[in-house]
Design a protein around this motif. Sequence first.
Motif, short mmCIF file in Angstrom:
data_model
loop_
_atom_site.label_atom_id
_atom_site.label_comp_id
_atom_site.label_asym_id
_atom_site.label_seq_id
_atom_site.Cartn_x
_atom_site.Cartn_y
_atom_site.Cartn_z
N PRO A 1 34.04 104.13 -7.42
CA PRO A 1 35.28 103.77 -6.72
C PRO A 1 35.65 104.79 -5.64
O PRO A 1 36.13 104.41 -4.57
N ARG A 2 35.41 106.05 -5.91
CA ARG A 2 35.75 107.08 -4.93
C ARG A 2 34.89 106.97 -3.67
O ARG A 2 35.39 107.10 -2.56
N ARG A 3 33.59 106.75 -3.86
CA ARG A 3 32.70 106.60 -2.69
C ARG A 3 33.01 105.34 -1.90
O ARG A 3 32.96 105.32 -0.68
N ALA A 4 33.32 104.26 -2.61
CA ALA A 4 33.68 103.02 -1.93
C ALA A 4 34.96 103.19 -1.12
O ALA A 4 35.06 102.72 0.01
N LEU A 5 35.92 103.89 -1.70
CA LEU A 5 37.17 104.17 -0.97
C LEU A 5 36.90 105.07 0.23
O LEU A 5 37.47 104.86 1.31
N GLY A 6 36.01 106.03 0.08
CA GLY A 6 35.64 106.90 1.20
C GLY A 6 34.97 106.12 2.32
O GLY A 6 35.23 106.37 3.50
N ALA A 7 34.12 105.16 1.96
CA ALA A 7 33.46 104.33 2.98
C ALA A 7 34.47 103.48 3.72
O ALA A 7 34.43 103.37 4.96
N ALA A 8 35.41 102.90 2.98
CA ALA A 8 36.45 102.09 3.62
C ALA A 8 37.34 102.95 4.51
O ALA A 8 37.69 102.54 5.62
N ALA A 9 37.68 104.14 4.04
CA ALA A 9 38.52 105.04 4.84
C ALA A 9 37.79 105.47 6.11
O ALA A 9 38.40 105.56 7.18
N ALA A 10 36.49 105.73 6.00
CA ALA A 10 35.71 106.13 7.18
C ALA A 10 35.72 105.02 8.23
O ALA A 10 35.88 105.29 9.42
N VAL A 11 35.59 103.77 7.78
CA VAL A 11 35.62 102.65 8.72
C VAL A 11 37.01 102.50 9.34
O VAL A 11 37.15 102.32 10.54
N LEU A 12 38.02 102.60 8.51
CA LEU A 12 39.38 102.37 8.98
C LEU A 12 39.90 103.49 9.87
O LEU A 12 40.64 103.25 10.82
N LEU A 13 39.50 104.72 9.57
CA LEU A 13 40.02 105.86 10.32
C LEU A 13 39.13 106.28 11.50
O LEU A 13 39.46 107.23 12.19
N LEU A 14 38.06 105.57 11.72
CA LEU A 14 37.19 105.85 12.85
C LEU A 14 37.97 105.63 14.15
O LEU A 14 38.48 104.53 14.38
N PRO A 15 38.11 106.65 14.98
CA PRO A 15 38.94 106.50 16.19
C PRO A 15 38.55 105.33 17.09
O PRO A 15 39.41 104.66 17.63
N VAL A 16 37.26 105.07 17.21
CA VAL A 16 36.83 103.96 18.06
C VAL A 16 37.38 102.64 17.52
O VAL A 16 37.79 101.76 18.29
N SER A 17 37.41 102.50 16.21
CA SER A 17 37.89 101.26 15.60
C SER A 17 39.34 101.00 15.93
O SER A 17 39.69 99.93 16.43
#
Length: 155
Positions: free
Chosen positions: A58-74
């Motif tokens: 769950p922690r890694r999945a949340l980290g992956a989602a956060a990386a996608v969501l917080l990516l400045p380009v996104s």
Amino acid sequence: RVFFADYTPGSLYLLWLVGAVGRAIGGIGDLIKLPSIAADLGVAWLVHAMARELGATPRRALGAAAAVLLLPVSWFDSAVWGQVDAIGVVALLLGLRAIWRERPVEAAVWAAQFSLGLLFILAVHEAGHYLVARYHGIDRSPFNWRRRLRSAAEC
């Protein structure tokens, strides 16, 4: 009238809906950015869900989602510019998820939202699997996509 549009069909319908709402309330303004922002949230949720399906903690999945969501380009692409690129990414991820769940018709529907070329590739892929299976009398899906993706995620 005839014009060129390089948006996916799903994106065009969403933009039409935003335009209709904008006309009803007297102006579009930043309302045009809402579908893109919602799609960014959808991409983050899908990345989380897909990571969990592939066996991530769950922690890694949340980290992956956060990386996608917080990516400045996104967020710059969606929240600042109002581009609808993330809508196509949602369709692409849903199509990929349907492929590894061995649901080719569902994958084709999502692929059609993303790219007609991708739909053609998927159709040829599925037809090849069907013909090989009939000829050799073997299981229709010789490639276990879920297993292959899970082993790739473990690397």
